[in-house]
Scaffold this active site. Structure first.
Site, PDB file in Angstrom:
ATOM      1  N   LYS A   1     -12.932  13.572 -30.098  1.00 37.85           N
ATOM      2  CA  LYS A   1     -13.218  12.142 -30.237  1.00 37.85           C
ATOM      3  C   LYS A   1     -14.348  11.997 -31.252  1.00 37.85           C
ATOM      4  CE  LYS A   1     -10.773  10.854 -26.468  1.00 37.85           C
ATOM      5  NZ  LYS A   1      -9.490  10.144 -26.606  1.00 37.85           N
TER       6      LYS A   1
ATOM      7  N   HIS B   1       3.617  12.132 -23.755  1.00 39.35           N
ATOM      8  CA  HIS B   1       4.085  11.114 -24.717  1.00 39.35           C
ATOM      9  C   HIS B   1       4.173  11.658 -26.145  1.00 39.35           C
ATOM     10  CE1 HIS B   1      -0.119  10.441 -25.860  1.00 39.35           C
ATOM     11  NE2 HIS B   1       0.319   9.779 -26.889  1.00 39.35           N
TER      12      HIS B   1
ATOM     13  N   ASP C   1      -7.224  17.029 -21.687  1.00 43.65           N
ATOM     14  CA  ASP C   1      -6.673  15.737 -22.104  1.00 43.65           C
ATOM     15  C   ASP C   1      -5.615  15.892 -23.194  1.00 43.65           C
ATOM     16  OD1 ASP C   1      -6.568  12.897 -22.027  1.00 43.65           O
ATOM     17  OD2 ASP C   1      -7.826  12.786 -23.810  1.00 43.65           O
TER      18      ASP C   1
ATOM     19  N   HIS D   1      -0.505  18.019 -25.182  1.00 45.03           N
ATOM     20  CA  HIS D   1       0.036  17.588 -26.481  1.00 45.03           C
ATOM     21  C   HIS D   1       0.018  18.721 -27.521  1.00 45.03           C
ATOM     22  CE1 HIS D   1      -0.335  13.857 -24.492  1.00 45.03           C
ATOM     23  NE2 HIS D   1      -1.500  13.467 -24.952  1.00 45.03           N
TER      24      HIS D   1
ATOM     25  N   LYS E   1       7.133  11.164 -29.729  1.00 47.35           N
ATOM     26  CA  LYS E   1       6.776  10.717 -31.086  1.00 47.35           C
ATOM     27  C   LYS E   1       7.824  11.218 -32.070  1.00 47.35           C
ATOM     28  CE  LYS E   1       1.723  10.684 -30.523  1.00 47.35           C
ATOM     29  NZ  LYS E   1       1.068   9.503 -31.063  1.00 47.35           N
TER      30      LYS E   1
ATOM     31  N   LYS F   1       1.232  12.015 -17.125  1.00 50.99           N
ATOM     32  CA  LYS F   1       0.260  13.094 -17.211  1.00 50.99           C
ATOM     33  C   LYS F   1      -1.074  12.626 -16.635  1.00 50.99           C
ATOM     34  CE  LYS F   1      -2.448  13.927 -21.008  1.00 50.99           C
ATOM     35  NZ  LYS F   1      -3.387  12.985 -21.624  1.00 50.99           N
TER      36      LYS F   1
ATOM     37  N   ASP G   1       0.872  -1.164   0.000  1.00 49.57           N
ATOM     38  CA  ASP G   1       0.000   0.000   0.000  1.00 49.57           C
ATOM     39  C   ASP G   1       0.920   1.228   0.000  1.00 49.57           C
ATOM     40  OD1 ASP G   1      -1.601   2.114   0.791  1.00 49.57           O
ATOM     41  OD2 ASP G   1      -2.899   0.827   2.018  1.00 49.57           O
TER      42      ASP G   1
ATOM     43  N   LYS H   1      -8.928   9.476 -37.951  1.00 48.95           N
ATOM     44  CA  LYS H   1      -7.844   9.657 -36.984  1.00 48.95           C
ATOM     45  C   LYS H   1      -6.772  10.454 -37.697  1.00 48.95           C
ATOM     46  CE  LYS H   1      -4.762   7.362 -33.691  1.00 48.95           C
ATOM     47  NZ  LYS H   1      -4.691   8.414 -32.690  1.00 48.95           N
TER      48      LYS H   1
ATOM     49  N   GLU I   1      -9.651  11.901 -33.368  1.00 51.19           N
ATOM     50  CA  GLU I   1      -9.704  10.444 -33.264  1.00 51.19           C
ATOM     51  C   GLU I   1     -11.056   9.978 -33.779  1.00 51.19           C
ATOM     52  OE1 GLU I   1      -6.845   9.536 -29.490  1.00 51.19           O
ATOM     53  OE2 GLU I   1      -8.718  10.553 -29.118  1.00 51.19           O
TER      54      GLU I   1
HETATM   55  C1  BG6 Z   1      -3.635  10.643 -24.430  1.00 53.35           C
HETATM   56  C2  BG6 Z   1      -5.068  10.967 -24.141  1.00 53.35           C
HETATM   57  O1  BG6 Z   1      -2.788  11.448 -23.672  1.00 53.35           O
HETATM   58  O2  BG6 Z   1      -3.382  10.844 -25.808  1.00 53.35           O
HETATM   59  C3  BG6 Z   1      -5.992  10.128 -25.001  1.00 53.35           C
HETATM   60  O3  BG6 Z   1      -5.358  10.736 -22.775  1.00 53.35           O
HETATM   61  C4  BG6 Z   1      -5.626  10.254 -26.456  1.00 53.35           C
HETATM   62  O4  BG6 Z   1      -7.354  10.494 -24.806  1.00 53.35           O
HETATM   63  C5  BG6 Z   1      -4.136  10.016 -26.660  1.00 53.35           C
HETATM   64  O5  BG6 Z   1      -6.362   9.267 -27.136  1.00 53.35           O
HETATM   65  C6  BG6 Z   1      -3.715  10.325 -28.084  1.00 53.35           C
HETATM   66  O6  BG6 Z   1      -2.401   9.919 -28.294  1.00 53.35           O
HETATM   67  P1  BG6 Z   1      -2.046   8.770 -29.330  1.00 53.35           P
HETATM   68  O7  BG6 Z   1      -0.557   8.663 -29.275  1.00 53.35           O
HETATM   69  O8  BG6 Z   1      -2.717   7.524 -28.877  1.00 53.35           O
HETATM   70  O9  BG6 Z   1      -2.568   9.239 -30.649  1.00 53.35           O
END
Ligand code: BG6
Length: 464
Positions: free
Chosen positions: A321, A173, A230, A235, A177, A143, A90, A326, A211
């Site tokens: 979304k 992230h 988000d 990003h 890329k 994040k 824990d 995409k 997306e």
């Molecule tokens: C994430 C979000 O940080 O990035 C998601 O929480 C999103 O909602 C995603 O789908 C998009 O990144 P990738 O690399 O999957 O296109």
């Protein structure tokens, strides 16, 4: 200037939240790829509350890799499994961190990766500190870093009771890329773009992060977050930083982060009148979404930069979304050439430079040429695709975890930039305005088109 590891690589990687969803979907795949390319050299200690042991963790890793990597190599997978050991505990309990200490076996430069719910970040960091494990360590934080400006500052203050800024590696992230890194390369290792990359030549810039699927099983997470928090605050603004920053100076490892910060500082705090929020029809039926939720699954916003290069050039971002495709891309749209009666007197279209992050990374310069046999013009695109062998480039988590354990920190976000990006969007969080419905498979509410009125229109995404 940020401090790198004294002698480079970490001696051990400890992952808190190893039994969770992110680990299952992303982390084991990334670790497998690092193992396969010979970049993984440390033992890995997994920590979680579940009543598992080493064997169970190894079996779980095996399953996760098999589910996410096509045709994994048994020998590579075996090597990865052999690195794994498990600590059950824990995070609120001091004895957990004593057991973590034993499992680290005195290894130098530990890297702790926290893929746990954000409210546990400071509990774990304090636990590590109390157990004397942080002096020589780096801590990778997932994040979202905060929920708004005030909470990001508060979280940082708590972490900094134990850690220095140099020890905190905040993940976005998108920065891992390859096509996002390509933006910096295309801009600054070529000399043809820089002279025209400014308000004299560019009329506006537009970015789409779309997306073609919904929130799926992430209702609980997403309902508390929405598109602005988000993907746009993090990003999208990080990508915009690379698109619009000044050239990095000198050759020191923090120069790109410094230039992005300078750019963020020059960005105006957003105006809620230039913000449109949408919610796809059906979002309220997603599991764990509140029945009266007003969370946005689509957001579009106009941003402005007050500096010599960009003053007067609007930057538009939309993210959502359940869009028609995409697609993640940024396009700089140039000023139109004058009307000279060429091509049947039609108004020439503006040139555009697009950086495509998803799908199939690449860049395209849209030019126009004469249509054969006619007094008219048509698109004549110059295209370059970045990936030589699809799937071979390092993936974001592979790159970022690899960098964290190798002691390279330039792709992690600094607190100063995080605070600036929250500052930029804070008025939209304070005064979000109504959320407008849109049908799945469309580009959001029509009000998003109005945002661009008088300047341009959203370009169709460049798809392969
Ligand atoms: C994430 C979000 O940080 O990035 C998601 O929480 C999103 O909602 C995603 O789908 C998009 O990144 P990738 O690399 O999957 O296109």
């Amino acid at each position: 200037m940020a401090k790198e590891h004294k002698d480079g690589a970490a001696g051990v990687l400890a992952i808190f939240g190893i039994s969770g969803d992110l680990a299952k979907k992303m982390t084991f795949r990334a670790l497998y790829r690092l193992e396969a390319t010979g970049k993984l050299k440390t033992p890995i200690v997994g920590v979680a509350i579940d009543d598992w042991d080493d064997e169970k963790l190894r079996a779980h890793a095996h399953e996760a890799v098999t589910a996410t990597v096509s045709d994994p190599d048994d020998e590579v997978l075996g090597r990865l499994e052999a690195r794994l050991s498990y600590v059950q505990g824990d995070y609120a309990d001091d004895s957990t961190f004593e057991r973590v200490r034993e499992a680290l076996k005195g290894a130098e430069h530990p890297v702790f990766y926290l893929e746990i719910p954000p409210f546990l970040f400071s509990t774990v960091v304090k636990g590590l500190g109390k157990a004397g494990l942080t002096e020589d360590a780096h801590v990778v934080i997932e994040k979202p870093f905060g929920h708004d400006l005030a909470s990001a500052e508060a979280l940082n203050a708590e972490l900094c009771e134990v850690l220095t800024e140099e020890q905190i590696l905040r993940i976005d992230h998108y920065l891992g890329k390859e096509p996002v890194m390509d933006i910096t390369y295309l801009r600054f290792v070529n000399s043809i773009l820089e002279p025209v990359w400014n308000r004299e030549h560019i009329s506006h810039v537009q970015m789409t992060i779309a997306e073609d699927f919904g929130v799926d099983d992430r209702g609980r997470f997403y309902d508390a977050v929405g598109a602005m928090r988000d993907v746009i605050q993090n990003h999208a603004l990080q990508v915009l930083g690379l698109i619009a920053m000044e050239p990095p100076t000198g050759n020191h490892h923090d120069s790109i982060r410094d230039k992005k910060l300078e750019l963020f500082k020059a960005m105006r705090t957003t105006d809620p009148h230039h913000y449109v929020r949408g919610q796809y029809e059906g979002f309220l039926d997603v599991k764990d979404v509140a029945p009266d939720s007003t969370t946005e699954t689509f957001a579009a916003v106009e941003l402005e930069i007050d500096n010599w290069r960009w003053s007067g050039v609007p930057f538009f971002i939309r993210a959502g979304k359940y869009m028609p495709a995409k697609s993640s891309e940024v396009t700089a749209v140039f000023r139109r050439p004058p009307l000279l009666g060429i091509g049947h007197g039609k108004t020439p279209e503006p040139n555009k430079v697009t950086f495509r992050i998803e799908p199939t990374p690449g860049s395209r310069m849209r030019m126009y040429a004469k249509k054969a046999g006619e007094e008219a013009f048509e698109p004549a695109d110059l295209e370059v695709l970045f990936e030589r062998i699809p799937g071979e480039d390092p993936e974001p988590y592979e790159r970022l975890l690899g960098d964290a354990i190798a002691g390279r920190h330039t792709l992690f976000t600094r607190q100063d930039a995080i605070e600036e990006t929250w500052r930029i969007v804070q008025p939209l969080l304070d005064d979000p305005g109504p959320v407008l419905p849109y049908a799945p498979g469309t580009w959001g509410p029509k009000e998003a088109d109005e945002l661009m009125r008088g300047v341009a229109h959203w370009s169709d995404p460049w798809l392969p």
